[in-house]
Design an enzyme around this catalytic site. Sequence first.
Site, short mmCIF file in Angstrom:
data_model
loop_
_atom_site.label_atom_id
_atom_site.label_comp_id
_atom_site.label_asym_id
_atom_site.label_seq_id
_atom_site.Cartn_x
_atom_site.Cartn_y
_atom_site.Cartn_z
N GLU A 139 23.59 -18.36 88.81
CA GLU A 139 24.82 -17.58 88.93
C GLU A 139 25.64 -17.89 90.19
O GLU A 139 25.98 -16.98 90.95
CB GLU A 139 24.50 -16.08 88.82
CG GLU A 139 23.78 -15.77 87.51
CD GLU A 139 23.44 -14.30 87.32
OE1 GLU A 139 23.59 -13.52 88.28
OE2 GLU A 139 23.03 -13.93 86.21
N ASN A 180 22.33 -22.53 86.38
CA ASN A 180 22.34 -21.56 85.27
C ASN A 180 23.37 -20.47 85.56
O ASN A 180 23.48 -20.01 86.70
CB ASN A 180 20.92 -20.94 85.22
CG ASN A 180 20.60 -20.14 83.99
OD1 ASN A 180 20.79 -20.62 82.88
ND2 ASN A 180 20.09 -18.92 84.18
N HIS A 216 24.41 -14.22 77.35
CA HIS A 216 24.38 -12.76 77.21
C HIS A 216 25.67 -12.37 76.49
O HIS A 216 26.73 -12.24 77.11
CB HIS A 216 24.27 -12.08 78.58
CG HIS A 216 22.96 -12.33 79.23
ND1 HIS A 216 21.76 -11.88 78.68
CD2 HIS A 216 22.62 -12.98 80.37
CE1 HIS A 216 20.76 -12.25 79.46
NE2 HIS A 216 21.25 -12.92 80.49
N GLU A 244 19.22 -17.49 78.05
CA GLU A 244 18.96 -16.04 78.12
C GLU A 244 19.65 -15.31 76.97
O GLU A 244 20.25 -14.24 77.17
CB GLU A 244 19.43 -15.47 79.47
CG GLU A 244 18.85 -16.19 80.68
CD GLU A 244 19.20 -15.56 82.02
OE1 GLU A 244 19.69 -14.42 82.06
OE2 GLU A 244 18.97 -16.23 83.05
N ASP A 246 20.99 -13.03 74.27
CA ASP A 246 20.89 -11.74 73.59
C ASP A 246 22.29 -11.38 73.11
O ASP A 246 23.28 -11.90 73.64
CB ASP A 246 20.24 -10.62 74.43
CG ASP A 246 20.76 -10.47 75.85
OD1 ASP A 246 21.93 -10.84 76.11
OD2 ASP A 246 20.02 -9.94 76.69
C1 XIL Z 1 17.17 -9.24 84.57
C2 XIL Z 1 15.81 -8.73 84.14
O1 XIL Z 1 15.66 -8.91 82.74
C3 XIL Z 1 15.66 -7.27 84.49
O2 XIL Z 1 14.35 -6.83 84.21
C4 XIL Z 1 15.97 -7.06 85.98
O3 XIL Z 1 15.94 -5.68 86.28
C5 XIL Z 1 17.34 -7.64 86.31
O4 XIL Z 1 17.38 -9.00 85.93
N1 XIL Z 1 20.70 -12.93 84.37
C6 XIL Z 1 19.53 -13.47 84.85
C7 XIL Z 1 18.26 -12.73 84.72
O5 XIL Z 1 19.54 -14.63 85.28
O6 XIL Z 1 17.39 -12.99 85.79
C8 XIL Z 1 18.49 -11.25 84.61
O7 XIL Z 1 17.24 -10.64 84.34
C9 XIL Z 1 19.50 -10.95 83.53
C10 XIL Z 1 20.83 -11.60 83.85
#
Ligand code: XIL
Length: 442
Positions: A139, A180, A216, A244, A246
């Site tokens: 990020e 990422n 996401h 990641e 979802d």
């Molecule tokens: C999230 C985890 O899933 C949670 O359990 C934690 O509280 C916060 O982080 N982007 C990312 C991940 O790169 O590391 C994050 O994971 C979600 C967003």
Amino acid sequence: MVGFAAPAHAADPVLRDLATAKGTYYGTAVTGSKLTGTYGSVTGAQFDSITPGNEMKWGSVEPTRGSFNWAGADGIVNFAEAHGQKVRGHTLVWHSQMPNWLANGTFSDAELRTITTGHVTTEVARYKGRIDHWDVVNEPLNEDGTMRASKFYTQLGESYIADAFRAARAADPAAKLYINDYNTDGTGAKSNGMYSLVQRLKAQGVPIDGVGFQGHLILGQVPSTLQANLQRFADLGVDVAITELDIRMTLPATDAELAQQKAEFKAVTSACLAVTRCKGVTVWGFTDSDSWIPDVFPGQGAATPYDANFQPKPAYYGIAEALGWTGGGGGDPGPVTGCAVSYAVQSQWNTGFTAGVTVRNTGSSAIDGWTLKWTWPSGQSVTSAWNATVSQSGTQVTAVNAAHNGAIAAGGSATFGFNGAWSGGNTAPSTFTLNGAACTTA
Ligand code: XIL
């Protein structure tokens, strides 16, 4: 895979086997403390890559400066090896979930640089040879594509990224090193920023192997440019991955929304498969009981392919179908062999209008679940809808059946309506697709 627990239903596909047959992997983020019982057996049976949800973050592994806690991370790597899984190491340098001593500490620039490269070296070296992909930097960007003002960037400038990658390469030359980020999935300002950053890193000879696209996503807003975007990065000479995934929605989820989510998991998985350098997809938690979404986006959820009781949702079958599964399941809508759409503005006033839409199945077999799409010709927008769930992204509209009108027999029809806003013009859409098939307009 022989020797691992059976999937939830005997006839259900095994995602990792389908992925292997396609030359890719399918992964999930996991919570290490849950890797027993049903959670553990589904993780081992269905996925061939795992990512620690939190256990490898700096705040987890070095809560106090110089004192390390590797138990959670070790447990996940051991689980992966026992189940023939790859590991995505996540993540080394990130503005979030830093230990307090680091986040709140005051360090000279030189000291911060040494602390950061030292951290990368220590963690990567610990797992040398056991991690397939590292998210080295997570990020780094703002939404407008400029560099995020993290502690690292603010004190060290952009070179913190090059330093982190070089330290990681030196510590484990075999691991694939990724950058990422989120909201870089489609083309746009932020992904343009990532594109330029990767170009700069490559030009400097920084050892970067891949770009991770977190994925996401929001139901109804999967970027239509996802595949093209992955491809343009691949064309820069890096691997890409969805890291990641979802797809969240407002709770409670309706059957229609879960059907749409199936189509969207399928679409994202297919987009990766269509890009040669897309190495694989990872979902951010495989069950709704282990998803970060409800905690971070109040009122949202149902974002993963399994429900909270480990039952596969339609999305799971969508993934499987993208990976070549033809066994059906999860509300397969059946083929659309013919459709006709009539669209009528029923009333119109200075800024708004009400429209009714009839979707007719002119094919020879029943449809069980439908998604109707169109593009606005004159910049209209949908403000509310009934008898369908309607979402809009740019000028693209997606209408998904309500629970009561999803099934359309051969020769039958379904209707829904909506209120819209217009200005300048209110030209009717001229083309519609139903579950991807073009319809005639009547
Ligand atoms: C999230 C985890 O899933 C949670 O359990 C934690 O509280 C916060 O982080 N982007 C990312 C991940 O790169 O590391 C994050 O994971 C979600 C967003």
